[in-house]
Design a protein around this motif. Structure first.
Motif, PDB file in Angstrom:
ATOM      1  N   LEU A 195       0.867  -1.167   0.000  1.00 50.57           N
ATOM      2  CA  LEU A 195       0.000   0.000   0.000  1.00 50.57           C
ATOM      3  C   LEU A 195       0.906   1.220   0.000  1.00 50.57           C
ATOM      4  CD1 LEU A 195      -2.964  -0.746   2.444  1.00 50.57           C
ATOM      5  CD2 LEU A 195      -3.060  -0.412  -0.030  1.00 50.57           C
ATOM      6  N   ILE A 196       0.702   2.101  -0.944  1.00 50.13           N
ATOM      7  CA  ILE A 196       1.561   3.274  -1.084  1.00 50.13           C
ATOM      8  C   ILE A 196       1.105   4.362  -0.122  1.00 50.13           C
ATOM      9  CG2 ILE A 196       2.412   5.005  -2.701  1.00 50.13           C
ATOM     10  CD1 ILE A 196       1.619   3.031  -4.939  1.00 50.13           C
ATOM     11  N   PRO A 197       1.960   4.814   0.795  1.00 50.05           N
ATOM     12  CA  PRO A 197       1.535   5.821   1.774  1.00 50.05           C
ATOM     13  C   PRO A 197       1.561   7.254   1.233  1.00 50.05           C
ATOM     14  CG  PRO A 197       3.774   5.100   2.254  1.00 50.05           C
ATOM     15  CD  PRO A 197       3.307   4.275   1.104  1.00 50.05           C
ATOM     16  N   GLU A 198       2.468   7.551   0.292  1.00 50.54           N
ATOM     17  CA  GLU A 198       2.629   8.931  -0.187  1.00 50.54           C
ATOM     18  C   GLU A 198       1.483   9.319  -1.115  1.00 50.54           C
ATOM     19  OE1 GLU A 198       4.851   6.597  -0.495  1.00 50.54           O
ATOM     20  OE2 GLU A 198       6.599   7.150   0.720  1.00 50.54           O
ATOM     21  N   VAL A 199       0.850  10.454  -0.810  1.00 52.73           N
ATOM     22  CA  VAL A 199      -0.300  10.908  -1.592  1.00 52.73           C
ATOM     23  C   VAL A 199       0.094  11.198  -3.043  1.00 52.73           C
ATOM     24  CG1 VAL A 199      -1.994  12.764  -1.851  1.00 52.73           C
ATOM     25  CG2 VAL A 199      -1.527  11.817   0.416  1.00 52.73           C
ATOM     26  N   LYS A 262      -5.328   2.674  -1.766  1.00 53.40           N
ATOM     27  CA  LYS A 262      -6.526   2.299  -1.029  1.00 53.40           C
ATOM     28  C   LYS A 262      -7.642   3.307  -1.276  1.00 53.40           C
ATOM     29  CE  LYS A 262      -8.303   1.341   3.615  1.00 53.40           C
ATOM     30  NZ  LYS A 262      -8.008   1.317   5.068  1.00 53.40           N
ATOM     31  N   LEU A 263      -8.653   2.869  -2.011  1.00 50.70           N
ATOM     32  CA  LEU A 263      -9.872   3.651  -2.189  1.00 50.70           C
ATOM     33  C   LEU A 263     -10.989   2.960  -1.418  1.00 50.70           C
ATOM     34  CD1 LEU A 263      -9.722   4.435  -6.025  1.00 50.70           C
ATOM     35  CD2 LEU A 263      -8.830   5.806  -4.134  1.00 50.70           C
ATOM     36  N   HIS A 271     -25.897   8.145  -6.766  1.00 56.79           N
ATOM     37  CA  HIS A 271     -24.672   8.103  -7.577  1.00 56.79           C
ATOM     38  C   HIS A 271     -23.535   7.540  -6.718  1.00 56.79           C
ATOM     39  CE1 HIS A 271     -22.746   9.733 -11.338  1.00 56.79           C
ATOM     40  NE2 HIS A 271     -21.680   9.408 -10.613  1.00 56.79           N
ATOM     41  N   PHE A 272     -23.191   6.291  -6.940  1.00 55.01           N
ATOM     42  CA  PHE A 272     -22.165   5.640  -6.133  1.00 55.01           C
ATOM     43  C   PHE A 272     -20.804   6.284  -6.407  1.00 55.01           C
ATOM     44  CE2 PHE A 272     -19.410   2.270  -4.603  1.00 55.01           C
ATOM     45  CZ  PHE A 272     -20.112   1.770  -3.515  1.00 55.01           C
ATOM     46  N   LEU A 273     -20.013   6.499  -5.324  1.00 57.98           N
ATOM     47  CA  LEU A 273     -18.709   7.148  -5.437  1.00 57.98           C
ATOM     48  C   LEU A 273     -17.640   6.347  -4.696  1.00 57.98           C
ATOM     49  CD1 LEU A 273     -19.771  10.853  -4.671  1.00 57.98           C
ATOM     50  CD2 LEU A 273     -19.225   9.911  -6.930  1.00 57.98           C
ATOM     51  N   LEU A 274     -16.397   6.737  -4.899  1.00 58.33           N
ATOM     52  CA  LEU A 274     -15.266   6.231  -4.122  1.00 58.33           C
ATOM     53  C   LEU A 274     -14.624   7.413  -3.411  1.00 58.33           C
ATOM     54  CD1 LEU A 274     -13.671   3.978  -6.898  1.00 58.33           C
ATOM     55  CD2 LEU A 274     -15.088   3.206  -4.991  1.00 58.33           C
ATOM     56  N   ARG A 275     -13.949   7.148  -2.304  1.00 53.34           N
ATOM     57  CA  ARG A 275     -13.245   8.244  -1.647  1.00 53.34           C
ATOM     58  C   ARG A 275     -11.769   7.886  -1.466  1.00 53.34           C
ATOM     59  NH1 ARG A 275     -15.195   8.433   4.747  1.00 53.34           N
ATOM     60  NH2 ARG A 275     -13.840   6.741   5.494  1.00 53.34           N
ATOM     61  N   TRP A 276     -10.941   8.936  -1.517  1.00 52.83           N
ATOM     62  CA  TRP A 276      -9.480   8.811  -1.463  1.00 52.83           C
ATOM     63  C   TRP A 276      -8.984   9.731  -0.352  1.00 52.83           C
ATOM     64  CZ3 TRP A 276      -6.110  11.903  -5.361  1.00 52.83           C
ATOM     65  CH2 TRP A 276      -4.746  11.680  -5.075  1.00 52.83           C
ATOM     66  N   PHE A 287     -14.003  16.284   4.854  1.00 52.75           N
ATOM     67  CA  PHE A 287     -13.208  17.192   4.024  1.00 52.75           C
ATOM     68  C   PHE A 287     -11.754  16.733   3.895  1.00 52.75           C
ATOM     69  CE2 PHE A 287     -16.747  19.720   5.620  1.00 52.75           C
ATOM     70  CZ  PHE A 287     -17.218  20.276   4.438  1.00 52.75           C
ATOM     71  N   ASP A 288     -11.387  15.641   4.581  1.00 55.29           N
ATOM     72  CA  ASP A 288     -10.055  15.063   4.419  1.00 55.29           C
ATOM     73  C   ASP A 288      -9.986  14.112   3.235  1.00 55.29           C
ATOM     74  OD1 ASP A 288      -8.908  16.411   6.485  1.00 55.29           O
ATOM     75  OD2 ASP A 288      -9.156  14.807   7.968  1.00 55.29           O
ATOM     76  N   TYR A 289     -11.086  14.008   2.487  1.00 59.83           N
ATOM     77  CA  TYR A 289     -11.142  13.059   1.384  1.00 59.83           C
ATOM     78  C   TYR A 289     -11.445  13.763   0.063  1.00 59.83           C
ATOM     79  CZ  TYR A 289     -11.385   9.461   5.000  1.00 59.83           C
ATOM     80  OH  TYR A 289     -11.109   8.652   6.073  1.00 59.83           O
ATOM     81  N   THR A 290     -10.888  13.189  -0.999  1.00 61.14           N
ATOM     82  CA  THR A 290     -11.299  13.536  -2.352  1.00 61.14           C
ATOM     83  C   THR A 290     -12.205  12.415  -2.836  1.00 61.14           C
ATOM     84  OG1 THR A 290      -9.306  14.804  -2.880  1.00 61.14           O
ATOM     85  CG2 THR A 290     -10.512  13.837  -4.735  1.00 61.14           C
ATOM     86  N   TYR A 291     -13.275  12.764  -3.523  1.00 59.04           N
ATOM     87  CA  TYR A 291     -14.267  11.781  -3.956  1.00 59.04           C
ATOM     88  C   TYR A 291     -14.133  11.548  -5.457  1.00 59.04           C
ATOM     89  CZ  TYR A 291     -15.834  12.659   0.712  1.00 59.04           C
ATOM     90  OH  TYR A 291     -15.860  12.764   2.088  1.00 59.04           O
ATOM     91  N   ILE A 292     -14.165  10.293  -5.861  1.00 59.09           N
ATOM     92  CA  ILE A 292     -13.887   9.915  -7.247  1.00 59.09           C
ATOM     93  C   ILE A 292     -15.147   9.368  -7.899  1.00 59.09           C
ATOM     94  CG2 ILE A 292     -12.563   8.359  -8.734  1.00 59.09           C
ATOM     95  CD1 ILE A 292     -10.313   8.491  -6.691  1.00 59.09           C
ATOM     96  N   ASP A 293     -15.463   9.917  -9.070  1.00 59.56           N
ATOM     97  CA  ASP A 293     -16.632   9.499  -9.838  1.00 59.56           C
ATOM     98  C   ASP A 293     -16.177   8.610 -10.992  1.00 59.56           C
ATOM     99  OD1 ASP A 293     -19.003   9.188 -11.147  1.00 59.56           O
ATOM    100  OD2 ASP A 293     -19.143  11.269 -11.867  1.00 59.56           O
ATOM    101  N   ALA A 294     -16.210   7.292 -10.806  1.00 66.63           N
ATOM    102  CA  ALA A 294     -15.787   6.364 -11.857  1.00 66.63           C
ATOM    103  C   ALA A 294     -16.715   6.424 -13.057  1.00 66.63           C
ATOM    104  CB  ALA A 294     -15.736   4.937 -11.301  1.00 66.63           C
TER     105      ALA A 294
END
Length: 574
Positions: A195-199, A262-263, A271-276, A287-294
């Protein structure tokens, strides 16, 4: 050596209750208990098959199964453990082998409760299905493939082949990533190893994924045909390169995790989303997450942009991560809603399949249990199962007694009629009373009014149903009314129907009928018709000859016409 011997002697000298307590510890596995039992007589007695140690091992491994045992039962828990373990392996093999070949022999439909070949209680198999559906973490991808397999038994789908296609996409992403950053840790690693720790390194992976998925492979959300059930099936998403938000998110998340990012799934409304995560891992601040719309080509969204996406404000709870079970529930729920939208043969089958899966995850949901009972009652299938469902509903919610009572009464009437009809009667076509019967067992037919495809598995020289059924089905409005041959048919939507001869016609394009009871009546599909099994052939001894003659006449004449037409085209130069 002496120290080890002293330790062993110390263990065996403990009082029986304390020794059992130690051996019941959840850090020990079944293999550990087996090895302990082989060391000496004292420990073998402590680990006896009917004792507390193996019962606790069984409980820890499969807690939901204890309801099937009474405290007064004398049970060999070791043998039960072995049987459940073997049933799990066999269940996984059966699920993985859903294909045309398997379906023609026998498919475990209707909640997988019709498994007769496992040599163990059917609830062992159902428990394994629930275990697959309820898998957590990065393992929910097999659950999504299972949904696909269950709803598409005639398609050649297996986890290994679907995973191989995902791996191919992952390798393409690695190649793009290598051109951008040859030293990136995901380039050299294998799937899921790190798992890559660096953003910033995570961002490079997501950029490469977007490049491959949406620019090179042209994946996109299916806006034009959003409510097509194919959008929900993983293998179809990979073939058609389009889907709905949740199916594309499953694919996106799976690839990301194989590359070390890790998403997390977010059950966002509509509308289902993923968060990063951009902040501290495990943060509860949305607000600590960015949300991804596949669905939207991997676009990265802020909280405010997520609200713009659906057109209204939502509370913070909708931005939280959800479990694998909740993801699969939403996938099954989407299919269930699609099945409710229309009243076609295909929608009935989809509704039936999705209800099976939903109730495997939530067996005590009264609303969906009632829907399943009504569906089975409407389709006229499995009346004993309907009674079981209704009894379960009554125990869960006594306030449903009105609806339950109505369905129980009519289901019992159905069962009584069927008992009167069932018997060893042999029907000879040569009998004078059967001279009007035109069609035979095994023929693939089409209903003239409703258009469904079906196969004949029985016939009567006239309608044998009761007056109430004849009145409700408006049989008297037919030109020949009830005084014409009627046929028992297995329909492609999974139902069993009773059709008038004047409403049936030969199917010009015969195909397999995806019905769970095919294996009960037929031994083989030849490509043009079904061959009756021994039991059915005994009841209709003269039908096979007519079926073969009919098939040869219909389909050989069709081929001759095609050949003649082809020769005509050649002569005219067309």
């Amino acid at each position: 050596m002496a120290a080890a011997e002293a330790e062993r002697l110390c263990l065996t000298d403990l009082p029986g209750e304390l020794l059992e307590l130690i051996l019941c510890c959840d850090v020990l596995g079944a293999a550990d208990i087996g090895r302990v039992a082989c060391t000496c007589r004292r420990l073998r007695e402590a680990c006896q098959p009917r004792g507390k140690v193996w019962r606790e091992r069984f409980r820890l491994r499969w807690p939901s199964l204890l309801k099937y045992y009474s405290h007064t039962d004398s049970v060999s828990w070791l043998e039960e453990y072995k049987a459940r373990h073997n049933a799990g392996l066999e269940a996984q093999r059966i699920v993985a082998s859903f294909s045309k070949r398997f379906f023609s022999e026998h498919v475990p439909c209707d909640g997988f409760s019709d498994i007769e070949t496992l040599g163990c209680p059917s609830h062992f198999f159902e428990d394994e299905l629930m275990c697959i559906l309820n898998m957590e973490g990065s393992l929910f991808f097999p659950g999504a493939v299972l949904i696909d397999q269950y709803c598409n038994p005639l398609s050649d789908i297996c986890l290994k082949s679907v995973q191989a296609q995902v791996d191919e996409i992952t390798d393409k992403v690695r190649k793009v990533l290598r051109t951008k950053n040859p030293r990136h840790p995901s380039v050299a690693s294998k799937a899921g190893e790190i798992l890559i720790p660096e953003v910033e390194l995570q961002r490079q992976v997501l950029d490469a994924m977007n490049c491959v998925l949406y620019e090179q492979l042209k994946y996109k959300g299916n806006e034009l045909d959003y409510y097509n059930s194919l959008n929900s099936y993983i293998h179809q998403v990979l073939i058609r390169r389009t889907g709905i938000p949740i199916s594309l998110s499953v694919l996106y998340l799976t690839i990301a995790r194989q590359l070390g990012v890790k998403l997390e799934p977010v059950n966002f409304p509509s509308h289902f989303l993923l968060r990063w995560c951009q902040g501290k891992e495990g943060s509860t601040d949305i607000f600590d997450y960015t949300y991804i719309d596949a669905f939207g080509k991997g676009k990265q969204l802020t909280v405010k942009e997520c609200e713009y996406l659906i057109g209204h404000h939502v509370t913070e709870e909708f931005y939280g991560v959800v479990t694998s079970k909740e993801v699969l529930q939403r996938m099954v729920g989407n299919l269930l809603n699609l099945g409710k939208r229309e009243s076609t043969d295909q929608s009935y089958q989809l509704l039936r399949d999705s209800l099976d899966l939903y109730l495997a995850m939530y067996p005590d949901n009264v609303q969906h249990l009632m829907l399943q009972a009504r569906l089975y009652f409407h389709l006229g299938i499995w009346p004993e199962k309907v009674l079981d469902i209704l009894q379960h509903i009554q125990a869960l919610d006594p306030s449903q007694h009105g609806a339950v009572g109505y369905l129980v009464q009519h289901t019992l009437e159905h069962i009584e009629r069927r008992k009167e009809e069932v018997g060893p009667e042999v029907k000879h076509r040569s009998d004078e009373k059967h001279k009007e019967v035109c069609f035979s067992i095994g023929l693939i037919m089409k209903h003239k009014r409703y258009g469904y495809n079906c196969v004949i598995y029985g016939w009567d020289p006239a309608c044998m149903m009761g007056h109430e059924w004849i009145r409700n089905m408006n049989v008297h409005s037919l030109p020949h009314g009830p005084h014409q041959p009627f046929y028992n048919v297995l329909v492609e939507d999974g139902s069993c129907r009773y059709a008038a001869q004047e409403n049936l016609e030969h199917n010009s394009e015969p195909r397999e009928i995806p019905h769970p009871d095919i294996g009960r009546y037929f031994s083989e599909f030849t490509g043009t018709h079904y061959l009756a099994n021994t039991e059915l052939e005994i009841r209709y001894p003269e039908d096979l000859e007519l079926t073969c003659t009919t098939v040869q006449k219909i389909y050989s004449s069709g081929k001759e016409r095609m050949t003649a037409a082809s020769q005509g085209w050649k002569q005219t130069g067309v």
